[in-house]
Design a protein around this motif. Structure first.
Motif, PDB file in Angstrom:
ATOM      1  N   GLU A  61       0.847  -1.188   0.000  1.00 35.66           N
ATOM      2  CA  GLU A  61       0.000   0.000   0.000  1.00 35.66           C
ATOM      3  C   GLU A  61       0.888   1.246   0.000  1.00 35.66           C
ATOM      4  O   GLU A  61       1.575   1.538   0.976  1.00 35.66           O
ATOM      5  N   ILE A  62       0.874   1.972  -1.102  1.00 35.32           N
ATOM      6  CA  ILE A  62       1.707   3.165  -1.262  1.00 35.32           C
ATOM      7  C   ILE A  62       0.985   4.353  -0.628  1.00 35.32           C
ATOM      8  O   ILE A  62      -0.097   4.744  -1.091  1.00 35.32           O
ATOM      9  N   PRO A  63       1.538   4.947   0.433  1.00 40.20           N
ATOM     10  CA  PRO A  63       0.865   6.097   1.056  1.00 40.20           C
ATOM     11  C   PRO A  63       0.892   7.329   0.143  1.00 40.20           C
ATOM     12  O   PRO A  63       1.894   7.607  -0.520  1.00 40.20           O
ATOM     13  N   LEU A  64      -0.203   8.050   0.139  1.00 41.84           N
ATOM     14  CA  LEU A  64      -0.315   9.277  -0.640  1.00 41.84           C
ATOM     15  C   LEU A  64      -0.937  10.354   0.228  1.00 41.84           C
ATOM     16  O   LEU A  64      -1.735  10.063   1.124  1.00 41.84           O
ATOM     17  N   LYS A  65      -0.578  11.599  -0.043  1.00 43.60           N
ATOM     18  CA  LYS A  65      -1.274  12.730   0.549  1.00 43.60           C
ATOM     19  C   LYS A  65      -1.817  13.603  -0.565  1.00 43.60           C
ATOM     20  O   LYS A  65      -1.117  13.876  -1.554  1.00 43.60           O
ATOM     21  N   VAL A  66      -3.052  14.029  -0.397  1.00 43.70           N
ATOM     22  CA  VAL A  66      -3.726  14.843  -1.391  1.00 43.70           C
ATOM     23  C   VAL A  66      -3.952  16.237  -0.811  1.00 43.70           C
ATOM     24  O   VAL A  66      -4.580  16.387   0.246  1.00 43.70           O
ATOM     25  N   PHE A  67      -3.434  17.244  -1.495  1.00 43.76           N
ATOM     26  CA  PHE A  67      -3.524  18.640  -1.060  1.00 43.76           C
ATOM     27  C   PHE A  67      -4.498  19.362  -2.000  1.00 43.76           C
ATOM     28  O   PHE A  67      -4.200  19.562  -3.178  1.00 43.76           O
ATOM     29  N   THR A  68      -5.656  19.738  -1.476  1.00 46.86           N
ATOM     30  CA  THR A  68      -6.704  20.330  -2.296  1.00 46.86           C
ATOM     31  C   THR A  68      -6.912  21.789  -1.922  1.00 46.86           C
ATOM     32  O   THR A  68      -7.283  22.088  -0.772  1.00 46.86           O
ATOM     33  N   PRO A  69      -6.681  22.719  -2.846  1.00 51.80           N
ATOM     34  CA  PRO A  69      -6.932  24.135  -2.539  1.00 51.80           C
ATOM     35  C   PRO A  69      -8.430  24.396  -2.385  1.00 51.80           C
ATOM     36  O   PRO A  69      -9.257  23.776  -3.071  1.00 51.80           O
ATOM     37  N   ARG A 119      -4.030  24.029  -8.196  1.00 54.41           N
ATOM     38  CA  ARG A 119      -4.206  22.646  -8.607  1.00 54.41           C
ATOM     39  C   ARG A 119      -4.110  21.727  -7.398  1.00 54.41           C
ATOM     40  O   ARG A 119      -3.343  21.988  -6.471  1.00 54.41           O
ATOM     41  N   ARG A 120      -4.884  20.672  -7.448  1.00 51.10           N
ATOM     42  CA  ARG A 120      -4.780  19.630  -6.428  1.00 51.10           C
ATOM     43  C   ARG A 120      -3.438  18.914  -6.627  1.00 51.10           C
ATOM     44  O   ARG A 120      -3.025  18.621  -7.750  1.00 51.10           O
ATOM     45  N   VAL A 121      -2.765  18.616  -5.524  1.00 47.26           N
ATOM     46  CA  VAL A 121      -1.475  17.941  -5.568  1.00 47.26           C
ATOM     47  C   VAL A 121      -1.592  16.582  -4.890  1.00 47.26           C
ATOM     48  O   VAL A 121      -2.032  16.497  -3.736  1.00 47.26           O
ATOM     49  N   VAL A 122      -1.203  15.544  -5.601  1.00 43.62           N
ATOM     50  CA  VAL A 122      -1.140  14.194  -5.043  1.00 43.62           C
ATOM     51  C   VAL A 122       0.334  13.845  -4.876  1.00 43.62           C
ATOM     52  O   VAL A 122       1.071  13.738  -5.853  1.00 43.62           O
ATOM     53  N   SER A 123       0.777  13.699  -3.630  1.00 43.76           N
ATOM     54  CA  SER A 123       2.183  13.454  -3.324  1.00 43.76           C
ATOM     55  C   SER A 123       2.391  11.982  -2.982  1.00 43.76           C
ATOM     56  O   SER A 123       1.673  11.412  -2.163  1.00 43.76           O
TER      57      SER A 123
END
Length: 340
Positions: A61-69, A119-123
């Motif tokens: 399971e690859i962890p991701l963080k989503v940053f939404t303005p 823009r939304r950023v998916v890290s």
């Protein structure tokens, strides 16, 4: 706040003070320092942060963080209304030599990017070296990209408005994902941004690129550190010959995304990044390339008070949205390749 002569002198002093430390011996201490620094990050009320994951092909399971303005509207009559406010999605691969950096350490940069670029950023918290060798990090990033383009990771993504973006080793991963996507034919990125990427396989004293020699001792990231990171990342010497490790050595760079390359004046990787931009253009791709004056490797993580950071977002908004670049003779960058 530009980098003046005193600041550059301080950078040289810091670099020389850490001379003699090998990356293989110090990367864990650097991780600890980054973890401590990440805890000081302050969340912005204008950016929502969500934690999700993507399943790799081996089940990890690859962890991701989503940053939404967010668009925040308040009035006495209607009260508080908070809505997502973004015009596309950036898939971000962090730097750190494939061994350092993670989504927490890059949270401030990702929040800033989401807000500045709207823009939304998916890290992507890809698996790092030396615990996980090449091509594990690349396959993690590729799989997240595949799911994002397929619409199975986030339901409201327009594939035409996905931007691959990475700095340093993350720029390497973004370029490699684009090559791999072309070769496997599972999706087709339209746009990528590469910030001082590593794209070549030779960082020895006899390399063809002068910036490795000229900037490889005094400007934070040293030539020896680059070699150490590469040694920790690769599984074998044969990996050096893979274009998915060193995209610049690929025989064919056609059918690549519209690309922005940003290099830094005092970065050891400056010349290879600029050479990659030229190769992409020669092979028929749309490319823009800028060199940030006074920039050193890693400057993107500096506070936004630094003009280097502000100028980088100015260039990115020009590339993504067509915003005009400021005119005059005092530009803090050189435009090396453009669309005109």
């Amino acid at each position: 706040m530009p980098l003046n002569k005193a600041a550059l002198a301080a950078i040289k002093l810091i670099t020389r003070l850490k001379a003699g430390e090998s990356i293989q011996d110090s990367y864990k201490q650097q991780r600890d320092a980054e973890d401590a620094s990440a805890k000081l990050t302050l969340a912005s009320p204008r950016c929502r942060i969500d934690s999700i994951s993507a399943t790799a092909r081996d089940g990890y399971e690859i962890p991701l963080k989503v940053f939404t303005p967010l668009d925040i509207d308040f009035s006495l009559r209607n009260g508080l209304h908070v809505n997502d406010d973004f015009r596309g999605t950036i898939l971000f691969f962090h730097g750190g030599g494939w061994a350092n950096g993670d989504v927490d350490f890059y949270s401030d940069a990702c929040m800033r990017t989401a807000l500045r670029l709207e823009r939304r950023v998916v890290s992507v918290d890809y698996r790092r070296a030396p615990e996980h060798k090449f091509p594990t990090a690349l396959e993690d990033c590729y799989e997240v990209a595949r799911q994002l383009f397929a619409g199975t990771l986030l339901y409201d993504v327009d594939p035409e408005h996905i931007v691959l973006f990475g700095d340093s080793a993350g720029g390497n991963l973004a370029a490699a994902v684009s090559l791999m996507a072309r070769d496997r034919g599972e999706f087709q990125p339209q746009t990528q941004m590469l910030l001082y990427p590593l794209v070549y396989d030779d960082h020895s004293p006899t390399t063809i690129f002068d910036s490795v020699r000229d900037n490889g001792e005094d400007y934070l990231l040293t030539r020896e550190e680059i070699v150490g990171y590469v040694d920790m990342y690769l599984s074998s010497l044969a990996d050096m010959e893979s274009p998915y490790f060193a995209p610049l050595i690929a025989d064919d760079l056609s059918q690549q995304p519209r690309t922005l390359v940003i290099s830094a004046e005092y970065c050891p990787l400056r010349d290879e990044g600029e050479a990659y931009a030229a190769r992409l253009q020669a092979d028929g791709n749309q490319v823009e390339c800028f060199r940030v004056i006074d920039g050193v490797h890693g400057y993107f993580l500096y506070p936004s008070v630094f003009s280097l950071v502000r100028d980088t977002y100015t260039i990115m908004k020009h590339f993504l949205d067509g915003d005009e670049l400021p005119g005059g003779g005092n530009a803090a960058w050189l435009e090396l390749l453009g669309t005109d």
